[in-house]
Design a protein around this motif. Sequence first.
Motif, PDB file in Angstrom:
ATOM      1  N   CYS A  62       6.609   3.307  -7.379  1.00 30.62           N
ATOM      2  CA  CYS A  62       5.512   2.363  -7.222  1.00 30.62           C
ATOM      3  C   CYS A  62       4.367   3.027  -6.468  1.00 30.62           C
ATOM      4  O   CYS A  62       4.556   4.022  -5.768  1.00 30.62           O
ATOM      5  N   VAL A  63       3.185   2.450  -6.632  1.00 27.89           N
ATOM      6  CA  VAL A  63       1.993   2.888  -5.912  1.00 27.89           C
ATOM      7  C   VAL A  63       1.460   1.659  -5.186  1.00 27.89           C
ATOM      8  O   VAL A  63       1.201   0.631  -5.819  1.00 27.89           O
ATOM      9  N   VAL A  64       1.360   1.760  -3.868  1.00 29.67           N
ATOM     10  CA  VAL A  64       0.887   0.636  -3.063  1.00 29.67           C
ATOM     11  C   VAL A  64      -0.188   1.104  -2.088  1.00 29.67           C
ATOM     12  O   VAL A  64      -0.277   2.287  -1.767  1.00 29.67           O
ATOM     13  N   VAL A  65      -0.978   0.151  -1.634  1.00 34.17           N
ATOM     14  CA  VAL A  65      -2.010   0.439  -0.635  1.00 34.17           C
ATOM     15  C   VAL A  65      -1.514  -0.080   0.709  1.00 34.17           C
ATOM     16  O   VAL A  65      -1.116  -1.237   0.831  1.00 34.17           O
ATOM     17  N   ASP A  66      -1.529   0.796   1.692  1.00 34.05           N
ATOM     18  CA  ASP A  66      -1.138   0.452   3.058  1.00 34.05           C
ATOM     19  C   ASP A  66      -2.406   0.503   3.913  1.00 34.05           C
ATOM     20  O   ASP A  66      -2.831   1.561   4.354  1.00 34.05           O
ATOM     21  N   HIS A  67      -3.011  -0.659   4.121  1.00 36.37           N
ATOM     22  CA  HIS A  67      -4.265  -0.719   4.863  1.00 36.37           C
ATOM     23  C   HIS A  67      -4.071  -0.426   6.351  1.00 36.37           C
ATOM     24  O   HIS A  67      -4.970   0.123   6.987  1.00 36.37           O
ATOM     25  N   ASP A  68      -2.906  -0.769   6.894  1.00 34.99           N
ATOM     26  CA  ASP A  68      -2.652  -0.515   8.315  1.00 34.99           C
ATOM     27  C   ASP A  68      -2.731   0.972   8.649  1.00 34.99           C
ATOM     28  O   ASP A  68      -3.270   1.355   9.675  1.00 34.99           O
ATOM     29  N   TRP A  69      -2.163   1.808   7.773  1.00 36.02           N
ATOM     30  CA  TRP A  69      -2.153   3.255   8.010  1.00 36.02           C
ATOM     31  C   TRP A  69      -3.195   3.978   7.157  1.00 36.02           C
ATOM     32  O   TRP A  69      -3.236   5.194   7.136  1.00 36.02           O
ATOM     33  N   LYS A  70      -4.009   3.215   6.446  1.00 37.06           N
ATOM     34  CA  LYS A  70      -5.061   3.772   5.594  1.00 37.06           C
ATOM     35  C   LYS A  70      -4.513   4.858   4.653  1.00 37.06           C
ATOM     36  O   LYS A  70      -4.956   5.995   4.648  1.00 37.06           O
ATOM     37  N   CYS A  71      -3.505   4.435   3.880  1.00 35.96           N
ATOM     38  CA  CYS A  71      -2.834   5.340   2.949  1.00 35.96           C
ATOM     39  C   CYS A  71      -2.619   4.655   1.603  1.00 35.96           C
ATOM     40  O   CYS A  71      -2.440   3.449   1.534  1.00 35.96           O
ATOM     41  N   VAL A  72      -2.627   5.464   0.569  1.00 32.74           N
ATOM     42  CA  VAL A  72      -2.115   5.045  -0.730  1.00 32.74           C
ATOM     43  C   VAL A  72      -0.752   5.711  -0.821  1.00 32.74           C
ATOM     44  O   VAL A  72      -0.634   6.930  -0.675  1.00 32.74           O
ATOM     45  N   VAL A  73       0.290   4.911  -1.004  1.00 32.84           N
ATOM     46  CA  VAL A  73       1.665   5.405  -0.962  1.00 32.84           C
ATOM     47  C   VAL A  73       2.261   5.408  -2.358  1.00 32.84           C
ATOM     48  O   VAL A  73       2.226   4.392  -3.054  1.00 32.84           O
TER      49      VAL A  73
END
Length: 185
Positions: free
Chosen positions: A96-107
């Motif tokens: 999966c590809v998700v956006v983690d706004h807390d750590w400012k990352c695309v995972v």
Amino acid sequence: GKDDLENGAMDPLVKSCAIDQRIIAEGAHFLKFANAMYVQKTILTPRSCCAPRYDQFTGDNLLRTQEHALEKNLELGFEDIVYANFRSKVDTTPYCVVVDHDWKCVVVSIQGTKSLESMVADLKLRPASLEKVGKECGFDGTDKYAHSGMLACAQQVYRDIQQQRVLQTLFETDSKLSRYRLRLT
């Protein structure tokens, strides 16, 4: 091993060290993304069977249990799950590809060994040359090798992300994400 630690070859993490605390916190934070690709709870909601299916989820079952489990386990909003491919075959692994706004990352979270198919991929032990992959991806793969089963799965993830234009679309449509880092779990 233990002898390496005693000889100073590898330093253990120290709780009182700020850098080590950050490493531990970072590992704990991103572990939830890695675990989310393994956990499948049956979560049925009114939208499970009735709501329209979206293009960002591929290979789920009719009840969409993997989609809902991913959303629940990551504790993210539906809009932050950019894409998920749940297909599992010998050379195809769910991710999966998700956006983690807390750590400012695309995972990009890639499932490892979970199914019989992934176990077969694990047994493909023959080293595979990285020369061709290096040319395609922009590194020198001369005299470099990878586990052939894992390489085949990694190439499938790479091709699918390219074909679906997942990252290109994500970074082109949201300018604030262009400053986000890319993380693999």
